[in-house]
Structures are given as C-alpha cells and as structure tokens.
Scaffold this active site. Structure first.
Site, PDB file in Angstrom:
ATOM      1  N   GLU A 294       0.929  -1.011  -0.027  1.00 48.77           N
ATOM      2  CA  GLU A 294       0.049   0.046  -0.029  1.00 48.77           C
ATOM      3  C   GLU A 294       0.941   1.086   0.101  1.00 48.77           C
ATOM      4  O   GLU A 294       2.080   1.354   0.475  1.00 48.77           O
ATOM      5  CB  GLU A 294      -0.934  -0.072   1.221  1.00 48.77           C
ATOM      6  CG  GLU A 294      -1.885  -1.296   1.150  1.00 48.77           C
ATOM      7  CD  GLU A 294      -2.990  -1.063   2.454  1.00 48.77           C
ATOM      8  OE1 GLU A 294      -3.001   0.190   3.126  1.00 48.77           O
ATOM      9  OE2 GLU A 294      -3.635  -1.800   2.667  1.00 48.77           O
TER      10      GLU A 294
ATOM     11  N   HIS B  40      -4.568   6.519   0.738  1.00 49.88           N
ATOM     12  CA  HIS B  40      -3.894   5.409   0.742  1.00 49.88           C
ATOM     13  C   HIS B  40      -4.362   4.492  -0.193  1.00 49.88           C
ATOM     14  O   HIS B  40      -5.361   4.577  -1.088  1.00 49.88           O
ATOM     15  CB  HIS B  40      -3.527   4.885   2.176  1.00 49.88           C
ATOM     16  CG  HIS B  40      -4.959   3.936   2.488  1.00 49.88           C
ATOM     17  ND1 HIS B  40      -5.911   4.845   3.368  1.00 49.88           N
ATOM     18  CD2 HIS B  40      -5.241   2.830   2.743  1.00 49.88           C
ATOM     19  CE1 HIS B  40      -6.656   3.859   3.769  1.00 49.88           C
ATOM     20  NE2 HIS B  40      -6.558   2.775   3.370  1.00 49.88           N
TER      21      HIS B  40
ATOM     22  N   HIS C 105      -5.528   0.527  -1.830  1.00 47.77           N
ATOM     23  CA  HIS C 105      -5.812  -0.770  -1.571  1.00 47.77           C
ATOM     24  C   HIS C 105      -5.298  -1.728  -2.968  1.00 47.77           C
ATOM     25  O   HIS C 105      -6.176  -1.843  -3.684  1.00 47.77           O
ATOM     26  CB  HIS C 105      -7.253  -0.914  -1.290  1.00 47.77           C
ATOM     27  CG  HIS C 105      -7.607  -0.491   0.132  1.00 47.77           C
ATOM     28  ND1 HIS C 105      -8.722  -0.598   0.570  1.00 47.77           N
ATOM     29  CD2 HIS C 105      -6.826  -0.291   1.210  1.00 47.77           C
ATOM     30  CE1 HIS C 105      -9.033  -0.180   1.755  1.00 47.77           C
ATOM     31  NE2 HIS C 105      -7.765   0.246   2.225  1.00 47.77           N
TER      32      HIS C 105
ATOM     33  N   ASP D  88      -8.695   0.948   9.113  1.00 45.76           N
ATOM     34  CA  ASP D  88      -8.892   2.471   8.603  1.00 45.76           C
ATOM     35  C   ASP D  88      -9.789   3.111   9.391  1.00 45.76           C
ATOM     36  O   ASP D  88      -9.515   4.180   9.851  1.00 45.76           O
ATOM     37  CB  ASP D  88      -9.224   2.219   6.769  1.00 45.76           C
ATOM     38  CG  ASP D  88      -8.105   1.724   6.229  1.00 45.76           C
ATOM     39  OD1 ASP D  88      -7.014   1.602   6.573  1.00 45.76           O
ATOM     40  OD2 ASP D  88      -8.589   1.394   5.253  1.00 45.76           O
TER      41      ASP D  88
HETATM   42 ZN   LIG Z   1      -7.016   0.711   3.918  1.00 46.10          ZN
END
Ligand SMILES: [Zn+2]
Length: 132
Positions: A23, A78, A80, A91
C-alpha cells in the site's frame, strides 16, 4: 465534496501501481476542498501489503512543507492494491482526523477506483469526489 485534478489522480495511480502489492499513503494538500498537491509518505507498516503506517519523520516533514507552501491538509490517501476502495475496519478505527477527506484508491478491478469518505468515531460518511 472534494475536487481532485485529473493529473494528480494519474500521479497517485502511477505511484500505487509501482509500489503494489504494498500500500502507498500520503497527504493531500490544497485549499477550500480542492486538492492542489499530493505528498507521498513512505509506508513503514510491518505488513505493508495489508495496511499502512506513515513514516513519522516524513509525515511531519510533509506537514511542515504543506504549511510552508501556504496550503492546508485537506485529506489523506492510501491504496488498496487487492481490495475495494472502502475503508477497512482498521482504517475506520485508526482514522484520527474527522474533518479530513479519506481517499482510498483501489487497484483490485480492471480500472483503478477512487472513493472518498469522512471518518468520525469509526463511522463512515461517503464524501462526494469530483475528478477534473
Ligand atoms: Zn485501507
């Protein structure tokens, strides 16, 4: 509503694809709900293909740089690499900034997908996102 210029989406996708299956993460700088810059921060999570943790020194340096440039932090993003663009339970529980947009870029499908939420006390509120 948060607005993201198309070229910044492309920048984010390029970065996320380059680092996949890890990530990527970073800050979104801008003003009045419009993103003007993205500031990637290294992901130093112990399992970066499953989660992210911003490297603390780089995180602080990016925040200072954004302030120095007269912008504000309007959100965080971010990626995935293998799951949908929805915030994971982790999260949700770790989101510290209820006023910020939380953008997640999923690379799981054929096309990259970006979604925005606000996260307050672990609860999600979808946020309108305009890419142009
Ligand atoms: Zn996440």
């Amino acid at each position: 509503m948060i607005e993201l210029p198309e070229r910044l989406l492309e920048e984010m996708v390029t970065h996320a694809r380059r680092e996949a299956p890890r990530e990527v993460c970073g800050w979104l700088a801008g003003a009045e709900g419009r993103v003007r810059e993205i500031h990637p921060v290294p992901n130093v999570a112990d399992a970066p293909e499953l989660r992210f943790l911003m490297e603390p020194g780089a995180q602080l340096a990016a925040m200072r740089e954004i302030e120095r440039r007269g912008l504000e932090i309007v959100g965080t993003y971010h990626s995935h690499p293998r799951t949908p663009a929805d915030p994971s339970a982790r999260d949700r529980s770790l989101a510290l900034y209820p006023d910020l947009a939380h953008l997640i870029l999923s690379l799981a499908g054929e096309e990259p997908e970006l979604r925005a939420h606000r996260i307050s006390d672990g609860r999600l509120k979808p946020l309108g996102l305009k890419v142009q």
